[in-house]
Design an enzyme around this catalytic site. Structure first.
Site, PDB file in Angstrom:
ATOM      1  CE  LYS A   1       0.607   2.235   4.013  1.00 41.39           C
ATOM      2  NZ  LYS A   1       1.740   1.725   4.534  1.00 41.39           N
TER       3      LYS A   1
ATOM      4  N   GLY B   1      12.202 -11.313  14.561  1.00 41.26           N
ATOM      5  CA  GLY B   1      11.516 -11.889  15.723  1.00 41.26           C
ATOM      6  C   GLY B   1      10.040 -11.503  15.724  1.00 41.26           C
TER       7      GLY B   1
ATOM      8  CD  GLU C   1       0.048  -2.847   9.985  1.00 40.06           C
ATOM      9  OE1 GLU C   1       1.070  -3.304   9.460  1.00 40.06           O
ATOM     10  OE2 GLU C   1      -0.153  -1.648  10.198  1.00 40.06           O
TER      11      GLU C   1
ATOM     12  CG  ASP D   1      -0.171   0.286   7.022  1.00 40.08           C
ATOM     13  OD1 ASP D   1      -0.568   1.398   6.660  1.00 40.08           O
ATOM     14  OD2 ASP D   1       0.960   0.077   7.497  1.00 40.08           O
TER      15      ASP D   1
HETATM   16  O1  PMV Z   1       5.152   3.185   7.955  1.00 38.56           O
HETATM   17  P1  PMV Z   1       3.877   2.543   7.525  1.00 38.56           P
HETATM   18  O2  PMV Z   1       3.864   2.187   6.074  1.00 38.56           O
HETATM   19  O3  PMV Z   1       3.453   1.412   8.408  1.00 38.56           O
HETATM   20  O4  PMV Z   1       2.719   3.671   7.673  1.00 38.56           O
HETATM   21  C1  PMV Z   1       2.506   4.343   8.889  1.00 38.56           C
HETATM   22  C2  PMV Z   1       1.378   5.335   8.722  1.00 38.56           C
HETATM   23  C3  PMV Z   1       1.124   6.213   9.955  1.00 38.56           C
HETATM   24  O5  PMV Z   1       0.041   7.077   9.611  1.00 38.56           O
HETATM   25  C4  PMV Z   1       2.338   7.078  10.283  1.00 38.56           C
HETATM   26  C5  PMV Z   1       0.752   5.373  11.186  1.00 38.56           C
HETATM   27  C6  PMV Z   1      -0.590   4.669  11.072  1.00 38.56           C
HETATM   28  O6  PMV Z   1      -0.779   3.694  11.848  1.00 38.56           O
HETATM   29  O7  PMV Z   1      -1.458   5.085  10.292  1.00 38.56           O
END
Ligand code: PMV
Length: 344
Positions: free
Chosen positions: A13, A106, A141, A152
């Site tokens: 994404k 891990g 996540e 995500d």
């Molecule tokens: O770093 P990534 O691709 O996991 O994206 C994080 C996006 C944030 O907005 C900074 C955090 C979130 O949980 O939405």
């Protein structure tokens, strides 16, 4: 029980706009990336469950009988639930992780075991149930990020383009596939740390940071409006607006403190070719996206990719707005993907 090889893929994404702001209740726009992660589930008769994650050098196997003997009553019944700190400690014992469990390798093993044991416990395997996949992906996540917004897992499950605010998701209708470069600066960073740093900047300078978050929200809304217009009748002017929005958001993200010298370099190098870029995701390194206008000559795209590679970055020409998690029949799979999976 699986009787044949099952191939599943999910898109990566990109967050088009709204990273960090989404953690504070603002709108984010995310799109499914046409670069996919493939999962091959293969039945074995050796009584083992094996996890092979070649990209991060994880190859581990456990006796299924041994896992079944484990007391997994610490894993809650019911719907997809978040792992507690206690459960994580127990899982480390099951996984045989003695080293720092916070290392990505891990964490990946722990996320796998948590999902595997929880899903086996419920004796339910509902691959086509997107709601359930999304919930479990969210728990994965959580294992890795701590307190993710959920954007995500949602976009990788549903695909296309999503508007996301405070856990409420809606799909943008008929999103155009936008051509982009996805560039990995290879600078490692921790999403958890970067999210915490934005929070502390917000607490320290509320009068300064709140308007930045409000402005990022407005950028996401304007981008959503543009994508809506483009779905009906795309015009070159739309792309110019998208480029302006990208530039403004990148400057805001720098002001939030989540930029990085490597990302500045990425923006400079692409700007030298007349292209506009921003970080995507947590920032602090990691990946950036560059919008490719449809009128662009392929020679110019190639020159930009070469310039980014010369900086030591990895760069992929791809598109966003891809389908969500999908099952594939091996015979219809792109030969290069099949070859890569066979080589594991
Ligand atoms: O770093 P990534 O691709 O996991 O994206 C994080 C996006 C944030 O907005 C900074 C955090 C979130 O949980 O939405």
């Amino acid at each position: 029980m699986l009787s044949e090889v099952l191939l599943v893929s999910a898109p990566g994404k990109v967050i088009l706009h709204g990273e960090h702001a989404v953690v504070h209740g603002k709108v984010a726009l995310a799109m499914a990336l046409n670069l996919r992660t493939f999962l091959r589930l293969q039945p074995h008769s050796n009584g083992k469950v094996c996890l092979n994650l070649p990209n991060i050098g994880v190859k581990q196997a456990w006796d299924v009988a041994g896992l079944q003997l484990q007391d997994t009553s610490f894993l809650e019944q019911g719907d997809a639930t978040a792992p507690t700190a206690e459960q994580v400690e127990k899982l480390k014992e099951v996984a045989g992780i003695t080293q720092d469990g916070a290392k990505p390798e891990g964490l990946a093993v722990l996320a796998f075991l948590y999902l595997y044991l929880s899903i086996c416990r419920k004796q339910r395997w509902a691959v086509e149930d997107l709601e359930l996949i999304n919930k479990w992906a969210f728990q994965g996540e959580r294992m890795i990020h701590g307190n993710p917004s959920g954007v995500d897992n949602a976009v990788s499950t549903w695909g296309g383009a999503l508007r996301f605010q405070q856990g409420k998701i809606s799909s943008l209708e008929r999103p155009l596939a936008l051509k982009i470069l996805l560039t990995n600066t290879k600078v490692p960073r921790s999403t958890k740390t970067l999210v915490a740093s934005v929070r502390s900047r917000l607490l320290k300078f509320p009068e300064i940071v709140t308007p930045l978050l409000t402005s990022i929200n407005a950028i996401s809304l304007e981008c959503e409006r543009m994508l809506g217009e483009m779905a009906v009748a795309p015009a070159p002017e739309h792309y110019l607006v998208l480029e302006e929005l990208i530039d403004m958001n990148q400057h805001h993200l720098n002001a939030l403190g989540v930029g990085h010298a490597s990302l500045d370099q990425l923006c400079r190098v692409t700007m030298a070719h007349g292209l506009h870029s921003k970080l995507t995701g947590a920032g602090g390194g990691g990946c950036g996206i560059t919008l490719l206008r449809p009128d662009l000559e392929q020679l110019e795209v190639e020159a930009t990719k070469q310039a980014l590679n010369d900086c030591g970055f990895d760069c992929w020409e791809t598109s966003i707005g891809a389908p969500g998690v999908s099952i594939h029949s091996a015979s219809f799979l792109d030969p290069s993907v099949r070859q890569a999976l066979d080589g594991l």
